[in-house]
Write a protein that holds these residues in place. Structure first.
Motif, short mmCIF file in Angstrom:
data_model
loop_
_atom_site.label_atom_id
_atom_site.label_comp_id
_atom_site.label_asym_id
_atom_site.label_seq_id
_atom_site.Cartn_x
_atom_site.Cartn_y
_atom_site.Cartn_z
N GLY A 10 0.78 -1.23 0.00
CA GLY A 10 0.00 0.00 0.00
C GLY A 10 0.81 1.28 0.00
N ALA A 11 2.08 1.22 0.45
CA ALA A 11 2.92 2.42 0.47
C ALA A 11 3.72 2.59 -0.82
CB ALA A 11 3.89 2.36 1.66
N GLY A 12 3.66 1.60 -1.70
CA GLY A 12 4.38 1.70 -2.96
C GLY A 12 3.63 2.52 -3.99
N GLN A 13 4.29 2.80 -5.09
CA GLN A 13 3.70 3.63 -6.13
C GLN A 13 2.37 3.06 -6.64
OE1 GLN A 13 4.98 5.52 -10.44
NE2 GLN A 13 5.82 3.53 -9.92
N LEU A 14 2.38 1.78 -7.03
CA LEU A 14 1.16 1.20 -7.58
C LEU A 14 0.09 1.05 -6.51
CD1 LEU A 14 -0.43 0.03 -9.91
CD2 LEU A 14 0.65 -2.19 -9.48
N GLY A 15 0.49 0.66 -5.30
CA GLY A 15 -0.47 0.53 -4.22
C GLY A 15 -1.20 1.84 -3.96
N VAL A 29 -9.04 -3.03 1.70
CA VAL A 29 -8.12 -2.74 2.79
C VAL A 29 -6.71 -2.74 2.21
CG1 VAL A 29 -8.03 -5.18 3.46
CG2 VAL A 29 -7.30 -3.43 5.08
N PHE A 30 -5.92 -1.74 2.58
CA PHE A 30 -4.56 -1.57 2.06
C PHE A 30 -3.57 -1.77 3.20
CE2 PHE A 30 -7.41 0.61 -0.70
CZ PHE A 30 -6.87 0.49 -1.98
N THR A 31 -2.57 -2.60 2.97
CA THR A 31 -1.56 -2.83 4.00
C THR A 31 -0.17 -2.56 3.46
OG1 THR A 31 -1.32 -5.18 3.46
CG2 THR A 31 -2.97 -4.59 5.14
N SER A 32 0.73 -2.17 4.36
CA SER A 32 2.13 -1.97 4.03
C SER A 32 2.98 -2.97 4.82
CB SER A 32 2.54 -0.53 4.35
OG SER A 32 1.78 0.37 3.55
N ASN A 58 -1.76 -8.14 -5.26
CA ASN A 58 -0.41 -8.08 -4.71
C ASN A 58 0.46 -7.11 -5.51
OD1 ASN A 58 1.84 -8.74 -3.10
ND2 ASN A 58 2.55 -10.17 -4.66
N THR A 59 0.65 -5.92 -4.95
CA THR A 59 1.55 -4.95 -5.58
C THR A 59 2.88 -4.88 -4.83
OG1 THR A 59 0.93 -2.96 -4.31
CG2 THR A 59 -0.49 -3.57 -6.16
N ALA A 60 3.02 -5.65 -3.75
CA ALA A 60 4.27 -5.67 -2.99
C ALA A 60 5.33 -6.43 -3.78
CB ALA A 60 4.05 -6.33 -1.64
N ALA A 61 6.54 -5.90 -3.85
CA ALA A 61 7.61 -6.56 -4.59
C ALA A 61 8.95 -5.91 -4.27
CB ALA A 61 7.36 -6.49 -6.10
N TYR A 62 10.01 -6.62 -4.56
CA TYR A 62 11.36 -6.04 -4.55
C TYR A 62 11.61 -5.52 -5.95
CZ TYR A 62 16.43 -5.63 -3.92
OH TYR A 62 17.71 -5.16 -3.84
N THR A 63 11.73 -4.21 -6.12
CA THR A 63 11.78 -3.63 -7.47
C THR A 63 13.07 -2.87 -7.78
OG1 THR A 63 10.64 -1.64 -6.68
CG2 THR A 63 9.26 -3.42 -7.58
N ALA A 64 14.06 -2.94 -6.89
CA ALA A 64 15.33 -2.25 -7.13
C ALA A 64 16.16 -3.08 -8.11
CB ALA A 64 16.08 -2.04 -5.82
N ASP A 155 3.05 10.41 -10.59
CA ASP A 155 3.56 11.56 -9.85
C ASP A 155 3.99 11.17 -8.44
OD1 ASP A 155 0.88 10.95 -9.34
OD2 ASP A 155 0.44 12.97 -8.61
N LEU A 156 3.92 9.87 -8.11
CA LEU A 156 4.18 9.40 -6.76
C LEU A 156 5.48 8.61 -6.68
CD1 LEU A 156 0.58 8.02 -6.10
CD2 LEU A 156 1.50 10.22 -5.32
N ASN A 157 6.13 8.69 -5.52
CA ASN A 157 7.31 7.88 -5.22
C ASN A 157 8.44 8.12 -6.22
OD1 ASN A 157 5.27 6.97 -3.48
ND2 ASN A 157 6.09 4.91 -3.40
#
Length: 288
Positions: A10-15, A29-32, A58-64, A155-157
């Motif tokens: 939920g704290a990521g760009q797509l979330g 419901v959105f979770t981080s 599921n938008t959570a991921a390791y994206t670096a 425009d986010l993150n």
């Protein structure tokens, strides 16, 4: 029972974009990272039961992408292990699982537009772990849809758009790669497509247990994209095209990742050209 959607990351760009485009009347419901212990399947099951979850996004991921080359364990955990944990819990509770993946799984040789049925050939740790996450989900027995996307921005993150806007706004003279080809994707548009799938049961059922490519329409190089950002935002800096060889990165990027969008078109979703989407960034459309 009505639909209750759980959105991870939920704290990521797509979330954040999924939250911003939440349709009226939809319960979500959105979770981080610290809200639910995703390392424990039992904790996930408990959360699903407590909240009455019917669908997971599921938008959570390791994206670096570059850092993943030095942190393969962290990328494996974020892109494979957490997907496996979520899938196990969703299977137990019969929750439909929408998972966001990447054009990086394609990699390798090019023979026209990237189709969902193409044999994947990722060229780095990030793409490899995202592909393994897809395989874990597909073999879990849960009902799923995998959405592969590309060049995600808003425009986010932190993303290419915001970096270009800042540097060009400072009057910098930049070199941008012109020999990597794909499609920029406004994260709000991907979010709207996610809600479109969730809100249309018949269409969703047609695509269960399959992969769908999603990007905005059209094709561009990173140089094209940067030039469009400069023009649309009226920025003072300058941009010169360069080759990938002139701008080396730790992780190898796909040279051509323009995806075939026939599946998206077949759903009836109203997509738009990447240039039109770029114009909408300051005041993104919301709702489905």
């Amino acid at each position: 029972m009505g639909m209750k959607v759980w959105v991870t990351g939920g704290a990521g760009q797509l979330g954040k974009c999924v939250a911003a485009t939440l349709p009226v009347g939809v319960d979500a419901v959105f979770t981080s990272r610290n809200d639910v212990d995703l390392s424990e399947t039992t904790a996930i099951v408990d959360f699903i039961e407590k909240e009455g979850i019917t669908h997971l996004v599921n938008t959570a991921a390791y994206t670096a992408v570059d850092r993943a080359e030095d942190e393969p364990g962290a990328a494996e955990y974020g892109n494979v292990q957490l997907v496996e944990n979520l899938a196990k819990a969703c299977k137990i509770k019969e929750v439909t699982f929408l998972h966001v993946s990447t054009d990086f799984v394609y990699g390798g040789p090019v023979d026209g537009l990237r189709k969902e049925s193409d044999h994947p050939h990722p060229t780095g740790v990030y793409g490899e772990t995202k592909l393994r996450g897809e395989h874990v989900l597909a073999s879990s027995g849960v009902n799923f849809i995998i959405l592969r996307t590309s060049w995600l921005y808003s425009d986010l993150n932190q993303n290419f758009f915001n970096t270009m806007k800042r540097l060009l706004g400072e009057g910098r003279d930049l070199k941008v790669v012109a020999d990597q080809i794909g499609s920029p994707t406004l994260a709000y548009d991907l979010a709207n497509f996610i809600w479109f799938l969730l809100s249309n049961e018949e269409i969703r059922k047609q695509h269960l247990n399959s992969i769908i490519n999603f990007s905005n329409e059209g094709v561009a190089s990173w140089y094209d994209f940067a030039l469009a950002i400069k023009e649309e935002c009226n920025l003072s800096g300058s941009i010169t095209p360069c080759t990938t060889e002139e701008f080396p990165t730790k992780a190898q990027r796909p040279f051509f990742s323009k995806m075939d969008l026939q599946k998206v078109r077949s759903t009836g979703f109203v997509n738009r050209h990447w240039r039109e989407a770029l114009r909408a960034v300051p005041t993104p459309s919301t709702g489905s």
